[in-house]
Design a protein around this motif. Sequence first.
Motif, PDB file in Angstrom:
ATOM      1  N   UNK A 226       0.833  -1.205   0.000  1.00 34.18           N
ATOM      2  CA  UNK A 226       0.000   0.000   0.000  1.00 34.18           C
ATOM      3  C   UNK A 226       0.867   1.255   0.000  1.00 34.18           C
ATOM      4  N   UNK A 227       0.468   2.254  -0.797  1.00 35.49           N
ATOM      5  CA  UNK A 227       1.237   3.490  -0.921  1.00 35.49           C
ATOM      6  C   UNK A 227       0.305   4.628  -1.328  1.00 35.49           C
ATOM      7  N   UNK A 228       0.805   5.858  -1.162  1.00 31.30           N
ATOM      8  CA  UNK A 228       0.103   7.063  -1.612  1.00 31.30           C
ATOM      9  C   UNK A 228       0.551   7.363  -3.044  1.00 31.30           C
TER      10      UNK A 228
ATOM     11  N   UNK B 144     -12.579  15.930  -6.301  1.00 30.31           N
ATOM     12  CA  UNK B 144     -12.925  14.654  -5.672  1.00 30.31           C
ATOM     13  C   UNK B 144     -11.660  14.030  -5.101  1.00 30.31           C
ATOM     14  N   UNK B 145     -11.757  13.562  -3.876  1.00 23.08           N
ATOM     15  CA  UNK B 145     -10.622  12.901  -3.250  1.00 23.08           C
ATOM     16  C   UNK B 145     -10.619  11.410  -3.549  1.00 23.08           C
TER      17      UNK B 145
ATOM     18  N   UNK C 135      -3.306  11.784   0.041  1.00 22.74           N
ATOM     19  CA  UNK C 135      -3.996  13.038  -0.230  1.00 22.74           C
ATOM     20  C   UNK C 135      -4.287  13.197  -1.725  1.00 22.74           C
ATOM     21  N   UNK C 136      -4.296  12.113  -2.447  1.00 27.68           N
ATOM     22  CA  UNK C 136      -4.521  12.173  -3.890  1.00 27.68           C
ATOM     23  C   UNK C 136      -5.917  12.715  -4.205  1.00 27.68           C
ATOM     24  N   UNK C 137      -6.052  13.260  -5.407  1.00 25.65           N
ATOM     25  CA  UNK C 137      -7.354  13.654  -5.936  1.00 25.65           C
ATOM     26  C   UNK C 137      -7.672  12.779  -7.149  1.00 25.65           C
TER      27      UNK C 137
ATOM     28  N   UNK D  49      -7.389   8.822   4.160  1.00 29.05           N
ATOM     29  CA  UNK D  49      -7.422   9.217   2.748  1.00 29.05           C
ATOM     30  C   UNK D  49      -8.293  10.450   2.550  1.00 29.05           C
ATOM     31  N   UNK D  50      -8.027  11.140   1.448  1.00 31.66           N
ATOM     32  CA  UNK D  50      -8.684  12.407   1.160  1.00 31.66           C
ATOM     33  C   UNK D  50     -10.127  12.218   0.724  1.00 31.66           C
TER      34      UNK D  50
END
Length: 392
Positions: free
Chosen positions: A169-171, A233-234, A197-199, A221-222
């Motif tokens: 798992x990663x961002x 949108x997150x 914090x990705x969109x 998560x965002x």
Amino acid sequence: MLKIINGRILTPQRIIEGGSLYIRQGKIEAIVEGDISVPGKVKIINAEGLYVSPGFIDIHVHGGGGADFMDGTVEAFLQVAETHIRYGTTAMVPTTLTSDKEQLLHTLATYEKTRAHNHKGAQLLGMHLEGPYFAMNQRGAQDPRYIRDPDPAEYLEILQQASLISRWSAAPERNGALSFGDALRSHGVLAAIAHTDAVYDDVLKAIEHGYTLATHLYSGMSGVTRRNAFRYAGVVESALLLDEIDVEIIADGVHLPEALLKLIYKTKGASKIALITDAMRAAGTAVKTSMLGHKETGLPVIIEDGVAKLPDRSSFAGSIATTNQLVRTMITTAGVPLLETIGMMSTTPARIMGLHNSKGALTNGKDADVVIFDDQINVAYTIIAGEVRWRL
């Protein structure tokens, strides 16, 4: 042969009342209504009207019974596996926490040693490396000392042990995370989006680079965010919207309230949802304080309200749930039918982990991983490959 009689057998299509399940050499040989005699020596389990279900598959679990996989010992691994089998977990994906490279490699080596000694606990399906490539402000209870960008020199060395790793798992918005996803895909490791914090646009790119799972949806998560006054949108909304993304949820009744459980189920459907415990070492115990991660160097936590928290109560720090609790919550709180709930605890996680041809359902030819439980999802038997490994 092992024969389970007089059960309410949960098949993918229906519940067979008063059915019998026949197991030979660790595989399901037949499922029938009623009972039939078979030649040879037969061991019989009378289910006495209880449910006969496929085994529960937990694809995200850190510990239980006072042990954590980050303890880095064979004894700790076995303790966790033997704790959760009491609650119907027949297979699990041991999960790390954010740490340095040396500790990750040590944990992988310990996992490899453990497999030869695991004769009493839940099956181990390969390691889940949760981190360290995360967004700092979405870290939750992950140790900030170790959070960093993906480094090819580091992760390619770790991926030399890819046969021991089932998921990572990663961002995906971190520098280098897309190339990291490509590397995972090329090594046959499932890439998941987590502590991020990705969109929406970041998620679309992540999908192109192999990310197909949202780790513990809503946690770390965002959601909808604003940048220069514009809304984006997150990851939460992206995961709900995009069919390419499976989601896992901590259905302990604490991490996600009733409304969100219902929303996720209504939006994604049972075939795209895996129930996970995300359990830490306090699961299956009655302690009030504990440690998240390594027993000596991890983070102190408190246990209250049915969940682990950081001592300042700023964040949850993992659940103390068991798989039968997840099933109970989805049925009683979210109102999901029994068969669909069992699918989220068996069929869907098996598919996500690429094991759908051998696990995840009571059908002929699949592994005889079976749980027998009552109307309150209290487990009476846990059976792995036709072997009774726990009984009440």
